[in-house]
Design a protein around this motif. Structure first.
Motif, PDB file in Angstrom:
ATOM      1  N   PRO A  64      53.776 -37.919 -33.921  1.00 51.03           N
ATOM      2  CA  PRO A  64      52.736 -37.480 -34.800  1.00 51.03           C
ATOM      3  C   PRO A  64      51.316 -37.032 -34.001  1.00 51.03           C
ATOM      4  O   PRO A  64      51.302 -37.108 -32.842  1.00 51.03           O
ATOM      5  N   LEU A  65      50.463 -36.311 -34.658  1.00 50.06           N
ATOM      6  CA  LEU A  65      49.332 -36.185 -34.111  1.00 50.06           C
ATOM      7  C   LEU A  65      48.582 -37.175 -33.658  1.00 50.06           C
ATOM      8  O   LEU A  65      48.636 -38.271 -34.512  1.00 50.06           O
ATOM      9  N   PRO A  66      47.994 -37.285 -32.508  1.00 53.12           N
ATOM     10  CA  PRO A  66      47.559 -38.433 -31.990  1.00 53.12           C
ATOM     11  C   PRO A  66      46.156 -38.598 -32.574  1.00 53.12           C
ATOM     12  O   PRO A  66      45.384 -37.974 -33.531  1.00 53.12           O
ATOM     13  N   LYS A  67      45.792 -40.057 -32.780  1.00 52.88           N
ATOM     14  CA  LYS A  67      44.570 -40.435 -33.646  1.00 52.88           C
ATOM     15  C   LYS A  67      43.296 -39.994 -32.884  1.00 52.88           C
ATOM     16  O   LYS A  67      43.213 -40.097 -31.743  1.00 52.88           O
ATOM     17  N   GLU A 104      34.200 -41.436 -37.523  1.00 52.80           N
ATOM     18  CA  GLU A 104      35.230 -41.986 -38.427  1.00 52.80           C
ATOM     19  C   GLU A 104      34.675 -43.236 -39.074  1.00 52.80           C
ATOM     20  O   GLU A 104      33.640 -43.921 -38.422  1.00 52.80           O
ATOM     21  N   PRO A 105      34.863 -43.590 -40.247  1.00 49.66           N
ATOM     22  CA  PRO A 105      35.034 -44.952 -41.117  1.00 49.66           C
ATOM     23  C   PRO A 105      35.085 -45.886 -40.004  1.00 49.66           C
ATOM     24  O   PRO A 105      36.197 -45.805 -39.345  1.00 49.66           O
ATOM     25  N   GLU A 139      40.984 -46.995 -38.944  1.00 53.08           N
ATOM     26  CA  GLU A 139      42.520 -46.581 -38.738  1.00 53.08           C
ATOM     27  C   GLU A 139      42.837 -47.193 -37.439  1.00 53.08           C
ATOM     28  O   GLU A 139      43.947 -47.145 -36.955  1.00 53.08           O
ATOM     29  N   GLY A 140      42.205 -47.933 -36.590  1.00 50.60           N
ATOM     30  CA  GLY A 140      42.483 -48.631 -35.424  1.00 50.60           C
ATOM     31  C   GLY A 140      42.484 -47.552 -34.250  1.00 50.60           C
ATOM     32  O   GLY A 140      42.660 -48.011 -33.087  1.00 50.60           O
ATOM     33  N   ALA A 141      41.649 -46.591 -34.351  1.00 47.57           N
ATOM     34  CA  ALA A 141      41.397 -45.673 -33.094  1.00 47.57           C
ATOM     35  C   ALA A 141      40.532 -46.339 -32.277  1.00 47.57           C
ATOM     36  O   ALA A 141      39.376 -46.919 -32.695  1.00 47.57           O
TER      37      ALA A 141
END
Length: 623
Positions: free
Chosen positions: A521-524, A550-551, A607-609
């Motif tokens: 997938p696209l990287p975060k 980002e949130p 989202e954990g980034a």
């Protein structure tokens, strides 16, 4: 050849039970057709019953002789102690007793709160009710060939209490409102009602009874004890899975008193002993968890079947044959030779169905396995989804239920041993991993621990389309997995083929399961500080709002330890904006018109980034 349940379904008395006749009492087993017996009509069903007695000839007399010593099992019977004279009677579960309210009730549903009836119509208190296995003879008699929906002419004086004859027992569906229902002894609902009066396992005393009652040696009371099962025993299912099945409300379970299936298991044991005489086969009727155990104890191989398995509705002789075969397979190598250690559960599933079942059941193999698999699959479906997953770190000993079903299916039809159950070395799956040194990774999982040196050899991995691999990572504490590091591009379909790998024990790679298709997938995006806003509270205290791209993960964003502010500022609050969770407001002892720098660490996005270390600070000046 086939087998069907055959069991006693009649109301009977134990040998020696005295039955009144015009000439005195006679033991139940001594009655012959044509003998006279005292029979009652119900003349009144008021507060006290009125019965009139007359002599009538016996039309039917039959029974079963005492079982031989050492029989596989004995039928469950009810022991009653009643009245001031403390008389006893032993009967089958469905023997009907007249109650003081004019109705009849089966022996296994009698309560210590019920009142029986004496021959003169007076009520008789029940002192004790006990359930046990009876080894003596049983007998019954009937006064007529059919039941005419009235108790008149069918009531007997049985050791001082009134009971119904055999012709009523076999036609209870015609009793209607005359039959009083209730939970049966041995069922949880019965124990819940009588728990405070329990005097042992399935043994209950009236609160007025202060001492114990003597029980004849021919009746063995239940104790709740089982045989010794060592912790190293191989069980068909885990303890947690067995508890799941017991607790599942959709599972119908027969009471302890119902021995349906015991004769079928006896037949299964008989067939298995013919081929495996070195194994002891045992039924432990009182064991409360549905399971089968294989173990060696004191030099003797043992297969133990729990009685609760037989009492679980939907388990018939074919399923019994299958699970016993699985237990037998635990003692043998895949080729059939004896084995020192127990075979892993997954392999026992495969060879139990595919090898042991074919040896024992020969010409009936296909039909028996097909029916047994259907029953076992239904049985396993009652396990909770959580406990169906198995243990990914020990797939051979604790495979998932899905894997076990696939394994037994493959074994039944001569298929290959599935990877999940330990066939050839197989590549199970490939998933995107964590970024390492700025490069994407792919993590491969195998069904066996790998030979570490072969797993680290980069030339054993071919990638299409070609990419530059920069590292192969193998953790010596987890040899089931390999991580490839390389210039993998997102949104690109890759086929990765593995060659020349072997397991730690030398098992070769399955050429049909040595590749994986994967798209990364696209990287975060990295979490960044994108700006700041300075303001004052209504009380005039300065604050700063940090803006992110980002949130935010609220827990990490509101942790004060994740912010360092110059000028020895002590933060008192970090609060994520409810309407825009990409903003966090910092309060502290900021001085007015002062320059500050705040550095952020350990904060992640929702989202954990992770945080971009080059964009993790802000500079600002307070008003």
């Amino acid at each position: 050849w086939d087998t069907r349940d055959c069991y006693c379904c009649c109301g009977c008395y134990a040998y020696g039970t005295p039955i009144a006749t015009p000439d005195g009492e006679k033991a139940i087993e001594e009655f012959q057709i044509g003998d006279l017996v005292s029979v009652a009509n119900l003349e009144s069903t008021g507060e006290t019953l009125r019965l009139s007695w007359a002599a009538k000839p016996v039309k039917f007399s039959g029974g079963t002789s005492p079982l031989p010593k050492g029989a596989a099992h004995y039928p469950p019977m009810i022991f009653l102690n009643y009245g001031e004279e403390r008389k006893n009677i032993i009967s089958t579960m469905d023997q009907l007793f007249l109650l003081a309210n004019g109705k009849v009730k089966q022996a296994d549903k009698l309560s210590i709160h019920d009142l029986l009836v004496a021959p003169d119509g007076t009520p008789v208190k029940i002192n004790a009710i006990k359930l046990g296995e009876y080894s003596g003879g049983i007998h019954h008699i009937a006064i007529s060939d059919h039941f005419t929906q009235t108790l008149d002419g069918h009531l007997l004086n049985s050791n001082g209490v009134v009971t119904a004859d055999f012709s009523v027992q076999i036609q209870t569906e015609q009793l209607g409102n005359l039959l009083e229902e209730g939970p049966a002894i041995g069922e949880p609902a019965y124990h819940e009602i009588h728990e405070q009066h329990a005097m042992g396992v399935h043994s209950y005393h009236h609160p007025d009874l202060e001492d114990e009652v003597d029980v004849p040696h021919s009746l063995k009371l239940y104790t709740g004890e089982s045989v010794y099962i060592p912790p190293t025993a191989r069980s068909f299912i885990t303890q947690a899975q067995g508890i799941d099945i017991n607790n599942n409300p959709d599972v119908r379970k027969r009471p302890l008193s119902n021995h349906v299936g015991a004769n079928d298991l006896k037949t299964v044991f008989k067939h298995c002993r013919a081929y495996y005489p070195d194994i002891n086969f045992t039924l432990v009727w009182e064991d409360s968890i549905p399971n089968v155990y294989a173990f060696e104890y004191l030099g003797q191989k043992q297969v133990v079947v729990s009685g609760q398995l037989l009492r679980t509705d939907g388990i018939y002789w074919q399923a019994m044959a299958l699970v016993v075969a699985q237990a037998i397979a635990s003692f043998h190598e895949p080729g059939g030779e004896p084995r020192q250690e127990l075979l892993p559960r997954g392999l026992a599933d495969y060879y139990g169905v595919g090898l042991i079942m074919s040896i024992v059941w020969e010409f009936y193999y296909r039909k028996t396995v097909k029916a047994g698999m259907e029953q076992i699959n239904n049985f396993l479906s009652y396990i909770s989804s959580e406990n169906q997953q198995g243990n990914p770190n020990n797939p051979l000993e604790e495979p998932s239920i899905e894997c076990r079903q696939e394994t037994m299916e493959e074994g039944a039809f001569g298929g290959t041993l599935p990877a999940c159950a330990g066939g050839l070395l197989r590549l199970l799956d490939a998933i995107p991993g964590e970024v390492v040194d700025g490069k994407p990774t792919i993590v491969f999982s195998f069904n066996f621990e790998l030979d570490e040196s072969a797993a680290k050899e980069m030339t054993n991995y071919q990638v299409e389309p070609t990419v530059d691999l920069t590292a192969v990572q193998v953790d010596s504490t987890d040899l089931f997995r390999v991580t490839l590091v390389g210039d993998f591009a997102p949104k690109t379909n890759y086929t990765i083929t593995v060659t020349n790998l072997t397991s730690k024990d030398g098992i070769a790679l399955d050429p049909k399961h040595n590749f994986a298709n994967i798209q990364l997938p696209l990287p975060k995006p990295k979490l960044k500080v994108t700006g700041e806003e300075v303001g004052e509270t209504p009380e005039g205290k300065p604050f700063v709002i940090l803006n992110f791209n980002e949130p935010l993960d609220v827990a990490s964003a509101e942790n004060l330890d994740n912010y360092q502010v110059t000028g020895r500022v002590q933060l008192t609050s970090a609060k994520v904006n409810e309407d825009d969770q990409s903003k966090v407001t910092l309060l502290g002892n900021f001085a007015p018109k002062t320059d500050y720098e705040v550095v952020v660490s350990n904060v992640t996005s929702a989202e954990g980034a992770s945080l971009d270390t080059e964009h993790n600070y802000a500079r600002f000046k307070t008003h």
